[in-house]
Scaffold this motif. Structure first.
Motif, short mmCIF file in Angstrom:
data_model
loop_
_atom_site.label_atom_id
_atom_site.label_comp_id
_atom_site.label_asym_id
_atom_site.label_seq_id
_atom_site.Cartn_x
_atom_site.Cartn_y
_atom_site.Cartn_z
N LEU A 1 -9.41 11.67 20.90
CA LEU A 1 -8.21 12.51 20.81
C LEU A 1 -8.25 13.41 19.58
CD1 LEU A 1 -5.35 9.93 21.59
CD2 LEU A 1 -6.33 11.63 23.14
N GLN B 1 2.43 15.45 18.48
CA GLN B 1 1.83 14.45 19.38
C GLN B 1 1.99 13.06 18.76
OE1 GLN B 1 -2.41 14.97 19.81
NE2 GLN B 1 -2.69 15.45 17.65
N VAL C 1 0.86 8.68 19.78
CA VAL C 1 0.26 7.76 20.73
C VAL C 1 1.22 6.60 20.90
CG1 VAL C 1 -2.16 8.38 20.45
CG2 VAL C 1 -1.16 6.70 18.90
N ARG D 1 -1.36 9.26 25.12
CA ARG D 1 -1.04 10.35 24.19
C ARG D 1 0.19 11.06 24.73
NH1 ARG D 1 -3.47 15.96 24.19
NH2 ARG D 1 -2.89 16.86 22.18
N TRP E 1 -7.86 12.15 16.59
CA TRP E 1 -6.83 11.56 15.72
C TRP E 1 -7.39 11.43 14.30
CZ3 TRP E 1 -2.60 11.74 18.36
CH2 TRP E 1 -1.43 11.13 17.88
#
Length: 146
Positions: free
Chosen positions: A36, A83, A85, A76, A38
């Motif tokens: 992702l 954003q 999670v 997500r 992240w």
């Protein structure tokens, strides 16, 4: 999937509720979050919080009885330019209220320190812990499987 795009495939892991399973789930979450894009510091917090939820399921949900399954799902969530999670850890064990922490018993405090929201939902069919990360700006730095 082309460069600069983030994967949005949800994570789904089902494991036997034994202590050794927590190591595998940490690796799977870290790999999924990397896909992702992240940030590393936020990844550490998410991995620690989900690990604590899994460890609690293993130790407390099945304490004294045969180990059952623990299911971990992650998704997500994008809302505008932010954003997060969201992870759900489910077991089929029996909820027991936290004891006096003493030396141990700080799993819920750790989860709450690492995540924006933690919701424990005990029920007759098991316990569900919902963990939602702090919001981050949406980026397109990562690429991953789609």
């Amino acid at each position: 999937m082309g460069p600069g795009r983030l994967h949005t495939t949800p994570l789904q892991v089902r494991l036997v509720g034994v202590p050794a399973a927590a190591r595998d789930v940490r690796r799977r979450i870290r790999d999924w979050l990397a896909g992702l894009g992240w940030p590393d510091d936020e990844t550490d917090d998410v991995v620690l919080a989900v690990h604590e939820a899994v460890a609690n399921s293993v130790e407390h949900g099945y304490g004294g009885v045969a180990a059952g399954d623990v299911e971990v799902t992650g998704e997500r969530i994008v809302d505008g330019g932010r954003q997060r999670v969201r992870f759900v850890v489910r077991d089929e064990g029996r909820w027991r209220p936290p004891r006096d922490p003493g030396y141990r018993g700080r799993g819920l405090l750790v989860m709450r320190g690492c995540m924006a929201d933690v919701d424990v939902r005990p029920g007759a069919a098991g316990t569900e812990v919902v963990l939602v990360s702090r919001p981050l700006p949406v980026t397109t730095a990562g690429t991953g499987p789609g």
